[in-house]
Motif scaffolding. Sequence first.
Motif, PDB file in Angstrom:
ATOM      1  N   LYS A  73      -5.458  -6.676   3.213  1.00  0.00           N
ATOM      2  CA  LYS A  73      -4.812  -7.957   3.532  1.00  0.00           C
ATOM      3  C   LYS A  73      -5.526  -9.113   2.843  1.00  0.00           C
ATOM      4  O   LYS A  73      -4.883 -10.052   2.346  1.00  0.00           O
ATOM      5  CB  LYS A  73      -4.796  -8.173   5.042  1.00  0.00           C
ATOM      6  N   ARG A  74      -6.850  -9.050   2.806  1.00  0.00           N
ATOM      7  CA  ARG A  74      -7.610 -10.106   2.136  1.00  0.00           C
ATOM      8  C   ARG A  74      -7.296 -10.147   0.649  1.00  0.00           C
ATOM      9  O   ARG A  74      -7.105 -11.232   0.065  1.00  0.00           O
ATOM     10  CB  ARG A  74      -9.106  -9.883   2.349  1.00  0.00           C
ATOM     11  N   ARG A  75      -7.202  -8.976   0.026  1.00  0.00           N
ATOM     12  CA  ARG A  75      -6.903  -8.927  -1.401  1.00  0.00           C
ATOM     13  C   ARG A  75      -5.500  -9.463  -1.688  1.00  0.00           C
ATOM     14  O   ARG A  75      -5.286 -10.169  -2.690  1.00  0.00           O
ATOM     15  CB  ARG A  75      -7.056  -7.493  -1.919  1.00  0.00           C
ATOM     16  N   LEU A  76      -4.554  -9.161  -0.825  1.00  0.00           N
ATOM     17  CA  LEU A  76      -3.201  -9.680  -1.004  1.00  0.00           C
ATOM     18  C   LEU A  76      -3.170 -11.186  -0.799  1.00  0.00           C
ATOM     19  O   LEU A  76      -2.476 -11.910  -1.530  1.00  0.00           O
ATOM     20  CB  LEU A  76      -2.245  -8.997  -0.028  1.00  0.00           C
ATOM     21  N   ALA A  77      -3.914 -11.685   0.189  1.00  0.00           N
ATOM     22  CA  ALA A  77      -3.961 -13.131   0.422  1.00  0.00           C
ATOM     23  C   ALA A  77      -4.588 -13.854  -0.766  1.00  0.00           C
ATOM     24  O   ALA A  77      -4.135 -14.939  -1.158  1.00  0.00           O
ATOM     25  CB  ALA A  77      -4.752 -13.419   1.702  1.00  0.00           C
ATOM     26  N   GLU A  78      -5.635 -13.257  -1.336  1.00  0.00           N
ATOM     27  CA  GLU A  78      -6.261 -13.858  -2.511  1.00  0.00           C
ATOM     28  C   GLU A  78      -5.285 -13.905  -3.679  1.00  0.00           C
ATOM     29  O   GLU A  78      -5.261 -14.873  -4.446  1.00  0.00           O
ATOM     30  CB  GLU A  78      -7.512 -13.072  -2.888  1.00  0.00           C
ATOM     31  N   ALA A  79      -4.474 -12.860  -3.823  1.00  0.00           N
ATOM     32  CA  ALA A  79      -3.480 -12.836  -4.898  1.00  0.00           C
ATOM     33  C   ALA A  79      -2.431 -13.917  -4.683  1.00  0.00           C
ATOM     34  O   ALA A  79      -2.028 -14.617  -5.617  1.00  0.00           O
ATOM     35  CB  ALA A  79      -2.821 -11.463  -4.974  1.00  0.00           C
ATOM     36  N   ASP A  80      -1.985 -14.063  -3.435  1.00  0.00           N
ATOM     37  CA  ASP A  80      -1.002 -15.102  -3.131  1.00  0.00           C
ATOM     38  C   ASP A  80      -1.585 -16.483  -3.380  1.00  0.00           C
ATOM     39  O   ASP A  80      -0.919 -17.381  -3.897  1.00  0.00           O
ATOM     40  CB  ASP A  80      -0.546 -14.998  -1.673  1.00  0.00           C
ATOM     41  N   GLY A  81      -2.862 -16.650  -3.026  1.00  0.00           N
ATOM     42  CA  GLY A  81      -3.517 -17.934  -3.223  1.00  0.00           C
ATOM     43  C   GLY A  81      -3.738 -18.275  -4.679  1.00  0.00           C
ATOM     44  O   GLY A  81      -3.911 -19.442  -5.030  1.00  0.00           O
ATOM     45  N   ALA A  82      -3.720 -17.252  -5.525  1.00  0.00           N
ATOM     46  CA  ALA A  82      -3.918 -17.482  -6.963  1.00  0.00           C
ATOM     47  C   ALA A  82      -2.625 -17.900  -7.650  1.00  0.00           C
ATOM     48  O   ALA A  82      -2.590 -18.045  -8.873  1.00  0.00           O
ATOM     49  CB  ALA A  82      -4.472 -16.222  -7.621  1.00  0.00           C
ATOM     50  N   GLY A  83      -1.564 -18.049  -6.877  1.00  0.00           N
ATOM     51  CA  GLY A  83      -0.312 -18.542  -7.441  1.00  0.00           C
ATOM     52  C   GLY A  83       0.558 -17.489  -8.064  1.00  0.00           C
ATOM     53  O   GLY A  83       1.086 -17.679  -9.163  1.00  0.00           O
ATOM     54  N   VAL A  90      -2.464  -6.960  -8.720  1.00  0.00           N
ATOM     55  CA  VAL A  90      -2.611  -6.784  -7.273  1.00  0.00           C
ATOM     56  C   VAL A  90      -2.856  -5.308  -6.959  1.00  0.00           C
ATOM     57  O   VAL A  90      -3.728  -4.960  -6.150  1.00  0.00           O
ATOM     58  CB  VAL A  90      -1.371  -7.296  -6.527  1.00  0.00           C
ATOM     59  N   LEU A  91      -2.087  -4.436  -7.605  1.00  0.00           N
ATOM     60  CA  LEU A  91      -2.281  -3.007  -7.390  1.00  0.00           C
ATOM     61  C   LEU A  91      -3.674  -2.585  -7.845  1.00  0.00           C
ATOM     62  O   LEU A  91      -4.347  -1.790  -7.165  1.00  0.00           O
ATOM     63  CB  LEU A  91      -1.210  -2.209  -8.136  1.00  0.00           C
ATOM     64  N   ASP A  92      -4.129  -3.118  -8.979  1.00  0.00           N
ATOM     65  CA  ASP A  92      -5.489  -2.812  -9.443  1.00  0.00           C
ATOM     66  C   ASP A  92      -6.522  -3.201  -8.390  1.00  0.00           C
ATOM     67  O   ASP A  92      -7.486  -2.468  -8.147  1.00  0.00           O
ATOM     68  CB  ASP A  92      -5.785  -3.552 -10.746  1.00  0.00           C
ATOM     69  N   LEU A  94      -6.093  -3.434  -5.101  1.00  0.00           N
ATOM     70  CA  LEU A  94      -6.027  -2.491  -3.980  1.00  0.00           C
ATOM     71  C   LEU A  94      -6.729  -1.175  -4.337  1.00  0.00           C
ATOM     72  O   LEU A  94      -7.465  -0.611  -3.521  1.00  0.00           O
ATOM     73  CB  LEU A  94      -4.571  -2.214  -3.607  1.00  0.00           C
ATOM     74  N   ILE A  95      -6.482  -0.702  -5.549  1.00  0.00           N
ATOM     75  CA  ILE A  95      -7.115   0.547  -5.981  1.00  0.00           C
ATOM     76  C   ILE A  95      -8.626   0.396  -6.008  1.00  0.00           C
ATOM     77  O   ILE A  95      -9.370   1.280  -5.551  1.00  0.00           O
ATOM     78  CB  ILE A  95      -6.577   0.972  -7.363  1.00  0.00           C
ATOM     79  N   GLU A  96      -9.107  -0.725  -6.532  1.00  0.00           N
ATOM     80  CA  GLU A  96     -10.558  -0.953  -6.588  1.00  0.00           C
ATOM     81  C   GLU A  96     -11.168  -0.928  -5.191  1.00  0.00           C
ATOM     82  O   GLU A  96     -12.242  -0.347  -4.975  1.00  0.00           O
ATOM     83  CB  GLU A  96     -10.839  -2.293  -7.267  1.00  0.00           C
ATOM     84  N   GLY A  97     -10.501  -1.572  -4.233  1.00  0.00           N
ATOM     85  CA  GLY A  97     -11.015  -1.594  -2.873  1.00  0.00           C
ATOM     86  C   GLY A  97     -11.092  -0.210  -2.267  1.00  0.00           C
ATOM     87  O   GLY A  97     -12.076   0.136  -1.603  1.00  0.00           O
ATOM     88  N   HIS A  98     -10.068   0.614  -2.509  1.00  0.00           N
ATOM     89  CA  HIS A  98     -10.075   1.956  -1.936  1.00  0.00           C
ATOM     90  C   HIS A  98     -11.099   2.841  -2.643  1.00  0.00           C
ATOM     91  O   HIS A  98     -11.723   3.695  -1.999  1.00  0.00           O
ATOM     92  CB  HIS A  98      -8.680   2.583  -2.022  1.00  0.00           C
ATOM     93  N   ILE A  99     -11.296   2.628  -3.929  1.00  0.00           N
ATOM     94  CA  ILE A  99     -12.313   3.402  -4.647  1.00  0.00           C
ATOM     95  C   ILE A  99     -13.704   3.074  -4.114  1.00  0.00           C
ATOM     96  O   ILE A  99     -14.545   3.973  -3.961  1.00  0.00           O
ATOM     97  CB  ILE A  99     -12.216   3.147  -6.164  1.00  0.00           C
ATOM     98  N   ASP A 100     -13.959   1.810  -3.805  1.00  0.00           N
ATOM     99  CA  ASP A 100     -15.255   1.457  -3.219  1.00  0.00           C
ATOM    100  C   ASP A 100     -15.479   2.256  -1.936  1.00  0.00           C
ATOM    101  O   ASP A 100     -16.577   2.779  -1.699  1.00  0.00           O
ATOM    102  CB  ASP A 100     -15.316  -0.044  -2.915  1.00  0.00           C
ATOM    103  N   VAL A 141       3.579  -3.347  -2.666  1.00  0.00           N
ATOM    104  CA  VAL A 141       3.044  -3.736  -3.976  1.00  0.00           C
ATOM    105  C   VAL A 141       3.546  -2.792  -5.063  1.00  0.00           C
ATOM    106  O   VAL A 141       3.947  -3.230  -6.154  1.00  0.00           O
ATOM    107  CB  VAL A 141       1.501  -3.751  -3.934  1.00  0.00           C
ATOM    108  N   VAL A 142       3.543  -1.499  -4.779  1.00  0.00           N
ATOM    109  CA  VAL A 142       4.006  -0.519  -5.766  1.00  0.00           C
ATOM    110  C   VAL A 142       5.469  -0.773  -6.121  1.00  0.00           C
ATOM    111  O   VAL A 142       5.867  -0.696  -7.295  1.00  0.00           O
ATOM    112  CB  VAL A 142       3.809   0.919  -5.231  1.00  0.00           C
ATOM    113  N   ARG A 143       6.281  -1.111  -5.139  1.00  0.00           N
ATOM    114  CA  ARG A 143       7.709  -1.334  -5.409  1.00  0.00           C
ATOM    115  C   ARG A 143       7.953  -2.639  -6.165  1.00  0.00           C
ATOM    116  O   ARG A 143       8.960  -2.777  -6.858  1.00  0.00           O
ATOM    117  CB  ARG A 143       8.495  -1.314  -4.107  1.00  0.00           C
ATOM    118  N   ARG A 144       7.038  -3.598  -6.019  1.00  0.00           N
ATOM    119  CA  ARG A 144       7.170  -4.804  -6.842  1.00  0.00           C
ATOM    120  C   ARG A 144       6.895  -4.484  -8.302  1.00  0.00           C
ATOM    121  O   ARG A 144       7.493  -5.067  -9.206  1.00  0.00           O
ATOM    122  CB  ARG A 144       6.210  -5.901  -6.350  1.00  0.00           C
TER     123      ARG A 144
END
Length: 212
Positions: A73-83, A90-92, A94-100, A141-144
């Motif tokens: 949710k934080r990563r999506l909010a940051e993406a939305d905040g970036a305009g 965005v998908l990248d 999410l993937i990075e977060g799950h890989i961590d 995100v994937v469907r977008r």
Amino acid sequence: MATRTDAPTRREQILKEAARLFAERGFHGVGVDEIGAAVGISGPGLYRHFAGKDAMLAELLVGISESLLTGAKRRLAEADGAGGTAPGAVLDSLIEGHIDFALDDRPLITLHDRELDRLRDADRKLVRQLQRQYVELWVAVVRRLYPDLTEPAARSAVHSVFGLLNSTPHLTRPGSLADRAGTAELLHRMARGAFAAAGALVSAGPASRSPE
């Protein structure tokens, strides 16, 4: 998957060692005294922090599900905040977060696979609920990025990628994770490739598939 840099609390130390021991020897193969010894306190001293091993297991499994969802949710909010960040970026993220998580919290993946059914019904249902919310964030995100994918197809792709990323506990040979950056990059490329393959297959239509 926490990003905090301050020293862990005693409670966090207990949970970390409990996760390691449970993953190595199984929930029933570890005693409270052994967990206490791993953090330098007496077994009975653990009861000042947790009611028992069941409480530790519940906090570990519910906690990581909450952490993954909160992080997404934080990563999506940051993406939305970036305009309006591009869906691929965005998908990248999410993937990075799950890989961590997959590289740094491997014992929790093992615990989830082996011990989820040991949780109380309420805790197990909460874990499942949090996981469903996490999956649906990815699906959107994937469907977008691949609008031709149906929801069921996107959901299947997401679950498949989770299976790939969560395979890290099997990378147990000596030196298998010596190059963390290289492992993370490989997992990332494989995850993006899986999503791209799913999107390409749907876009190409039935004619592109091999005959039965």
